[in-house]
Write an enzyme that holds these catalytic residues in place. Structure first.
Site, PDB file in Angstrom:
ATOM      1  N   GLU A   1     -42.098 -51.858 112.941  1.00 14.41           N
ATOM      2  CA  GLU A   1     -42.197 -53.306 112.662  1.00 14.41           C
ATOM      3  C   GLU A   1     -40.845 -53.960 112.927  1.00 14.41           C
ATOM      4  O   GLU A   1     -40.308 -54.671 112.085  1.00 14.41           O
ATOM      5  CB  GLU A   1     -42.640 -53.506 111.206  1.00 14.41           C
TER       6      GLU A   1
ATOM      7  N   CYS B   1     -48.857 -56.602 102.142  1.00 15.79           N
ATOM      8  CA  CYS B   1     -47.688 -57.425 101.846  1.00 15.79           C
ATOM      9  C   CYS B   1     -47.901 -58.888 102.227  1.00 15.79           C
ATOM     10  O   CYS B   1     -47.424 -59.789 101.553  1.00 15.79           O
ATOM     11  CB  CYS B   1     -46.457 -56.871 102.543  1.00 15.79           C
TER      12      CYS B   1
END
Lengths: 656, 656
Positions: free
Chosen positions: A321, A417
Site C-alpha cells: 500500500e 480501516c
C-alpha cells in the site's frame, strides 16, 4: 484526577463549526443516519452480508463478560475507536441521547477491558498475553492506543464525560512508563504511526505536557541505528505476523529506514507517511522544533510535487500500500487508499495551522472533493478502499495486478480501516474549514455553516452560505461583540480564474497587494452584520500531467472547480481508450438534476477511433481506422461506480 | 534389450539438417563454444558470479558417490537433462570427443542415481524418500522424467550409445506400472506437462507403442472429475510446496480445470499450456485422435488471435507466469517467458507436421526471431527469463509490479529453465526448417544449410543459401538420386510483399493458383542441380494491434522481415513516451555494420513532445507543449539491452 483543559492550546485554533451546506450536509447526514448506525451493526456482527468484524465481541471477551477467542486483524480494536470518535464529533454538533447511551456502554466496556496497569488491547489480552510489545513493527499496539486516545478526546469533548478520557490517560501513562530512552525502558516505536498525533491531541485536551514529550520521543526514536525492528525481530526468534510482507526487514515500509529529520522522500506505506507527517507538524508547532518542520516541508513537497494523483490520491502500488518512485503514477494498478488521502488532509490541516498557504488547502480540497468522497457510495452504504483512476472490468479477476481493484464499492472489509475513517473525517469536517492565527481568520474551504471563532479572546461568528462546489460562490456574515479589526483571508483556489468580491454589497476590487500566499486578505474593522461575498470563475480546465509522468503523456483530464472529472462506460460506451478529446473541442457544463442526486456534468465533442474492417488478426499492417464524432460526457470522479459497473477513466487522449 | 528404431515414425519428418547461415550460425556457434561449456561450469557450481546450481552435486549425492543434502528447486534435475539434450543435438551435427566424454560421464552418473525400480529424481531420492508421487501438482517428478527422456532420445540418436536410453526406458516402464486407469494404479498426471511430449519422442526412438499409450493416458486424465490435485492435496494433509501460489486449488494454473478436449482458452501457466498442446498435437498425429486435434486448433487460435504479443511472446502476467484474458497485453508488466515462446515453437512445429499452413510457421518465426533470440545476449553469456516490450528503468526495484523485469540479461537464475532451453532449441534448430509430407517438401524457414530429406524412400538433398533475415533472399539447390516429382512448397511470410522466384535462373511467375495455405507450391520433376531462388519484398511495416488491445491503442510498432523493432534510450534519449511517429513519416532501413555484430536499423523523422516551461507543478492547465523534429532510430527487438541500460519500447505513439 485529570487536569482538564478543554481550550485549544495549539498554535492556531479551528473553532467550533456546524455545517449547513448544499454539497456536504447530505454526506454528514449519511454519516449520522446511515454510516455510523450501520457500522455499529457491523461491529456487533449483525450484518449478514458484511465480513464478520467481531470487534465488540473481542472487547467483551477481553473484559471477561463473554467467553471466546479473538477474531480479526491484530488492529481490530481501532474500528471500535474510530466509530466512537465519529460518534463524538456527531454529538458535538447535534445531541442524540440514544446514540450517546450506546456510546457510553462502549466506553464502559472498553474501561472494563483495560488491564490493571492501564493496557488496552484485545488481541494481546486474549490471544498473546505474554507477548505485549514484542512485535512493534507489525502488531499495531500503539496504533490502536492512538485511535483509542483520539476517540477519548473527541467523545469527552463532545459530552463533557471523562470516563473514556480517564481510560486513555491511564493507558498513555502506562505507555510513558514503558517507552523512552531511560535505562530499563523499551526504545521502540510503533510500525504504524498514529500514537504520535494522538498524544498531541491528548495533551491539548488535558494540558499534560508529558504526552507531547512522549510523542516527541516516538518521532525522535524512529529510524535510529541500530534499528529497533531488526533487533526485536531477532529477539523474538524471527517470527513474522504478516508473512506476505517483509515488515521487520523492509524498513522503508514503515519509514524506519532513516531518522525522520533526515527523510526527504515519501516512501513505503502511504497512510503511515501522512500520519507520521501530521504528528511531526503537530510536534513542530507545539515545541518549535524547526528541523522537524523543515522535514515536514520536504516530505510535503515530495508527495504533492512528485507522488500524488490528480485526485489527491497517494500510494502508487498495491504491494505494501505504498509509494513507489517520483512521477510513477499508474492509473489502473494504483492503490490510492481512501485512508491515505484522509491522512494527507490531516497533514495539510496541521501545516495550515503553522503556516497558512493555499498550497496546503488546495491539496486538502483536492483530496477531499475527489478521493475521499469517492470512497463512499451516494447512499452511504458501500465503500472504496482503493480508488483507481482507470478501470477496465474485463481484466479484473483475471490479471492479478488488479486484484486489489474493485469496480464497485463494497459493503465492508476484513481490514476495515477506510469506512470508519471516512465517517470520522466527515463528522469532523468543520475542523478543516477555518484557522485563526493572530489577528487573521483564514477561510480554507467554502463550506456553508456557522463558525464560532476565538480571536484573541474576542468571539467572532461567521455565517457562511455556500454554492461553492458547483457554482463557485460563497458569502459570509460577520458577528462580533464590538467593532473588531482583523483580517479575513479568503483562499483563492488553484483552479479559479478571477474572483469577484463584494463587501457589504459593494464591489471590492482585489489588487495584487491583497493576495498573499494564495489568500485574498481583507483587513478592516468589522462590525456585526458586515457581509463579504466571493464568486470564483469556474472554467472547465484541461489538466495535464508533469512531463515525467509517463502515464499521463498525451492525455488530459478535466477539472471544474474542486472536482476532477471522469468518463464512464455508462455514458460513453466501452473502450474508453478509443476516445480522444481534441484540443479545439468546446466543452460545456450543465447541472443534471437527475444524475445521482444532481451534479454538474461536462459535455463536449470528442472522437472515437475504431477499425470496423478489422477481422480476427491480432496484429496487422495498414489498418483502416475510422474516426467518428461522438459526444463525450464527463461526470465528477467522486460519483463514479454508482450506476452499472463498467469502464472508467480520468485521463483521456488529447489530440493536437 | 530395447528395440531400437532410429527412423522417424511420425506423421511427417524433419530430416537431417546442418545449418550454415549468416544470421543463425553465429548463435549456434555461441551455443557450442560459450553456452554449453558455461552451463556445464554452472551445473558444477564453478561459476562464482552465478547463483549456485548444485544440479550435478544432487546427482552425485543421489548416486551415493558423495554425501550431502539436496539443494535447489524441486525440478533442478531438469537443468542437467536439458544440457545433455543440447549436447546431443550439437554432437549430431559436429563430433566433439571431449564433450562426448563429459556427457558420457553424466550419463553414467544419472544411471547410478537411478533407483532399482527405475525411478530417477534426486529431490525425492535425497530429501523425501517416502513421498514419491504425493504431490504431482507441484513437485515436477514426471516433468523431470520427461526432460530426462528427451535428453536420452537426443543423445542416443547423436551418439548411437544406448546407456541413457536404457535409463529412460526403465524409468518410463516404471512410470507405466505406476500410472493408469487400471485398479491399483495412480490416476494422476503431472502439474507441469512435459512427460507427455517426451513419451512420444521415446516411442519414435524405440517403436514401443506403450509409450504413446501412456502419453495418451496422461492427456486423457487431465482435468477429470473429481480432480486429482484436490484429492492428493487432502490426502497428504494439505501441505504446500510453493506457498506463494495456490497450485493445488487453482486448477487453471496447470490446465487441470477441464478435460483437455474441452479446453478452448489458453489459461494459466503459459509454458505448461504450450507443452501440453505440443503433446496433444503429437498424440493426435500418432493416433488420429480428431477431438484432440480440434482442441489443438482451438487453443492455437486462443493464443495467437487473442493472447500473444507482437514479438511472439506469451504470458501477460508475472503471477503464475500466466495468461490472463483476451486482448490483455500489457507491455511493461508482461511476463513473456523465453521458455513459453520456445514451447510455442514446439507446438507450431507439431501443427506444421500435421497440417502445413503458414499461420503456424509465421508464428514460429515471430517467436524465434524476436523473443527467443532476445533471450540471449550477443555474447552468449547472459539471458532473459522475462522479455518485456517496454522498460522504464527508473521504476524497476521501486514499483513491485515490475519485480520480475530486468533491464539487463542475467548470468544465471535460481530457477534456470530458460538458458538451457534456448541452448537446446538453437542446437536443434535444423528440425524446424523443413517438413516432408507425402510428395511435398515444405520450407518453413529460410535458414541456410544442408538438409537430407527422406521423400518416401528417395533421398532428397536441399542446399539452402540464405540472406533471408536482413535481405529476404534465399536459394535452394536440389540433389536427387534420379529425376523425382515432388512439390517444393515455399512459405510466403506474412510480412512479405510480392515474392520473385527464379527456377534454374529463369523467372517463374507466381500465380494465385500456386499459393495454398500460405505456401508457394512448385511441383515438377526435379533433377540434381536444379535451383530455385526466392526474393521477398521486405517493406518496413507499421504494425498495429487489435482494437480491443488497450495497450496498443494509438500506437504502432515497426517490423521489417521477421524482425520486430524497438526504440532504445541509447539511440533516442530518455522519455520514449514523448516520442511519436507521424503516419506520413518516411522510414528507411540500412545495415549498420558497427552495431552489435551488424544489423539492419530503421530510421525516420519523428516528433518529440516536451514542455520546457514546466516548473515544479505536478499538474497544470494550459501547459505549453513544444514539439521538435527528431530522428528516430529503431533496432531489432532481439538486440535490445546489449548496450548501456536504459528505456526500451516496441510500441510508439502514432500521429494521424
Amino acid at each position: 484526577m485529570i487536569k482538564q483543559n478543554h481550550s485549544r492550546t495549539g498554535p492556531s485554533a479551528v473553532g467550533k463549526v456546524s455545517i449547513s451546506d448544499d454539497f456536504w450536509s447530505e454526506y454528514i447526514r449519511l454519516v449520522r443516519e446511515v454510516v455510523v448506525p450501520y457500522q455499529w451493526e457491523v461491529l456487533n456482527d449483525r450484518v449478514e452480508e458484511a465480513e464478520p468484524s467481531h470487534a465488540i465481541q473481542n472487547f467483551k471477551i477481553a473484559a471477561g463478560v463473554e467467553q471466546g477467542s479473538f477474531y480479526g486483524m491484530v488492529f481490530q480494536d481501532s474500528d471500535v475507536a474510530k466509530w466512537l470518535e465519529a460518534v463524538g464529533y456527531l454529538l458535538e454538533t447535534e445531541p442524540d441521547p440514544e446514540l450517546e447511551k450506546v456510546a457510553d456502554e462502549v466506553v464502559a466496556l472498553i474501561a472494563k477491558a483495560q488491564q490493571p496497569d492501564g493496557y488496552v488491547n484485545t488481541y494481546f489480552t486474549i490471544k498473546e498475553k505474554d507477548q505485549r510489545w514484542t512485535n512493534l513493527a507489525e502488531c499495531h499496539e500503539l496504533y490502536c492506543a492512538g485511535h483509542l486516545i483520539e476517540a477519548a478526546v473527541a467523545y469527552s469533548k463532545a459530552t463533557g464525560k471523562n470516563a473514556i478520557l480517564d481510560v486513555a490517560c491511564r493507558f498513555a501513562d502506562y505507555i510513558d512508563r514503558v517507552f523512552g530512552t531511560e535505562p530499563g525502558k523499551l526504545q521502540g516505536y510503533d510500525g504504524h504511526q498514529e500514537i504520535e498525533l494522538a498524544l498531541v491531541k491528548l495533551y491539548q485536551a488535558t494540558g499534560e505536557r508529558r504526552y507531547v514529550e512522549l510523542s516527541h520521543y516516538f518521532l525522535n526514536q524512529r529510524g535510529a541505528k541500530p534499528n529497533f525492528y531488526e533487533q526485536e525481530w531477532e529477539k523474538r526468534g524471527e517470527t513474522i505476523h504478516f508473512p506476505q510482507l517483509s515488515i521487520a526487514t523492509d524498513l522503508e515500509y514503515s519509514q524506519a529506514h532513516l531518522p525522520v529529520r533526515e527523510q526527504d522522500q515519501a516512501v513505503g506505506h502511504a497512510v503511515r507517511v501522512v500520519y507520521m507527517c501530521t504528528a511531526m507538524a503537530d510536534i513542530a508547532a507545539e515545541t518549535g522544533d524547526e528541523a522537524l518542520l523543515a522535514a515536514c516541508r520536504r516530505l510535503w513537497g515530495s508527495i504533492v510535487s512528485k507522488r500524488m494523483y490528480l485526485t489527491g490520491a497517494i500510494g502508487s502500488m498495491a504491494h505494501g500500500e505504498s509509494f513507489t518512485q517520483d512521477y510513477d503514477l499508474p492509473n489502473d494498478t494504483v492503490y490510492a487508499e481512501t485512508c491515505a488521502s484522509i491522512g494527507l488532509i490531516f497533514f495539510a490541516q496541521r501545516m495550515l495551522q503553522i503556516e497558512p498557504d493555499s498550497e496546503y488547502a488546495n491539496v486538502l480540497e483536492r483530496a477531499l472533493y475527489n478521493t475521499v468522497v469517492s470512497g463512499m457510495s451516494r447512499d452511504g452504504k458501500q465503500f472504496f478502499y482503493v480508488n483507481p483512476l482507470e478501470v477496465y472490468p474485463p481484466v479484473l479477476g483475471k490479471n492479478k495486478n488488479y486484484d486489489h481493484v474493485k469496480p464497485q464499492r463494497q459493503g465492508w472489509f476484513g481490514c476495515a480501516c477506510c469506512p470508519p475513517n471516512i465517517a470520522r473525517l466527515l463528522a469532523s469536517l468543520g475542523q478543516y474549514i477555518y484557522t485563526v492565527k493572530g489577528e487573521e481568520i483564514y477561510a480554507h474551504l467554502y463550506i456553508g455553516g456557522t463558525a464560532e471563532l476565538d480571536l484573541n479572546g474576542t468571539a467572532v461568528k461567521l455565517e457562511q452560505q455556500s454554492k461553492y462546489a458547483w457554482d463557485g460562490e460563497a458569502s459570509f456574515r460577520i458577528s462580533v461583540p464590538q467593532e473588531t479589526v482583523f483580517t479575513l483571508a479568503l483562499r483563492l483556489p488553484d483552479w479559479s480564474g478571477a474572483a469577484a468580491i463584494q463587501v457589504n454589497g459593494a464591489e471590492y476590487k482585489v489588487s495584487e497587494a491583497d493576495i498573499h500566499n494564495g489568500y485574498i486578505r481583507l483587513k478592516r474593522a468589522w462590525q456585526t452584520g458586515d457581509t463579504v461575498s466571493i464568486a470564483f470563475e469556474m472554467p472547465i480546465l484541461r489538466m495535464q500531467g508533469h512531463p515525467l509522468i509517463r502515464q499521463t503523456a498525451g492525455k488530459v483530464a478535466l477539472q471544474r472547480g474542486p472536482f476532477v472529472y471522469c468518463l464512464e462506460e455508462a455514458d460513453n460506451g466501452g473502450q474508453l481508450f478509443h476516445l480522444s478529446l481534441p484540443a479545439t473541442s468546446e466543452l460545456s457544463s450543465a447541472f443534471d438534476t437527475g444524475l445521482l442526486g444532481g451534479m454538474q456534468v461536462i459535455t463536449g465533442n470528442g472522437v472515437r477511433f475504431d477499425s470496423k474492417h478489422w477481422q480476427d488478426e491480432l496484429y496487422r499492417r495498414d489498418a483502416d481506422w475510422t474516426t467518428e464524432q461522438t459526444e463525450l460526457r464527463f461526470i465528477p470522479y467522486f460519483a463514479w461506480a454508482n450506476r452499472e459497473p463498467g469502464e472508467m477513466s480520468v485521463w483521456i487522449n488529447s489530440m493536437n
